[in-house]
Design an enzyme around this catalytic site. Structure first.
Site, mmCIF file in Angstrom:
data_model
loop_
_atom_site.group_PDB
_atom_site.id
_atom_site.type_symbol
_atom_site.label_atom_id
_atom_site.label_comp_id
_atom_site.label_asym_id
_atom_site.label_seq_id
_atom_site.Cartn_x
_atom_site.Cartn_y
_atom_site.Cartn_z
ATOM 1 N N HIS A 80 0.832 -1.203 0.000
ATOM 2 C CA HIS A 80 0.000 0.000 0.000
ATOM 3 C C HIS A 80 0.871 1.259 0.000
ATOM 4 C CE1 HIS A 80 -3.190 2.812 0.966
ATOM 5 N NE2 HIS A 80 -2.525 3.183 2.043
ATOM 6 N N GLN A 82 3.870 1.681 -1.222
ATOM 7 C CA GLN A 82 4.467 1.874 -2.543
ATOM 8 C C GLN A 82 3.431 2.396 -3.528
ATOM 9 O OE1 GLN A 82 7.745 1.556 -3.366
ATOM 10 N NE2 GLN A 82 8.174 1.075 -1.239
ATOM 11 N N HIS A 84 0.767 4.096 -2.740
ATOM 12 C CA HIS A 84 0.472 5.461 -2.311
ATOM 13 C C HIS A 84 1.509 6.431 -2.879
ATOM 14 C CE1 HIS A 84 -2.213 7.651 0.328
ATOM 15 N NE2 HIS A 84 -1.195 8.274 0.897
#
Length: 108
Positions: A80, A82, A84
């Site tokens: 998540h 990465q 984001h």
């Protein structure tokens, strides 16, 4: 081992927090440009870039540890973070183009 997990979690949270801050600043840049406030828009884009540098530094810590043989457990939170970051980078790039477009329209 617990210290490695703490450092990894700090890096992951650095990606999420700084990525989110970068995206927010980029969105504020678009809002400012929409109102014709191009100085604020430029400052917000610069601010977004600073947050992305901080996020990149967190990511580099993770990559350096991995390259040094410290293999982190891949978690949903890590994935998540990465995702984001990549979304924030893309949004920042697009925000720059939108600000430029508003500026060009204002000059006509």
């Amino acid at each position: 081992m617990a210290e490695e997990n703490d450092e990894n979690m700090q890096a992951v949270m650095g990606l999420i927090i700084n990525g989110g801050n970068a995206k927010s600043s980029a969105f504020e840049a678009i809002a400012a440009a929409k109102k014709g406030d191009f100085d604020t828009a430029a400052a917000k884009l610069k601010e977004a870039d600073g947050f992305l540098v901080d996020a990149h530094n967190s990511q580099t810590k993770m990559l350096t540890a991995e390259a040094s043989g410290e293999h982190a457990q891949v978690t949903l939170l890590m994935v998540h973070s990465q995702d984001h970051l990549m979304t924030a980078i893309t949004f920042r790039d697009l925000a720059g183009e939108i600000v430029d477009l508003y500026k060009a329209l204002a000059e006509k």
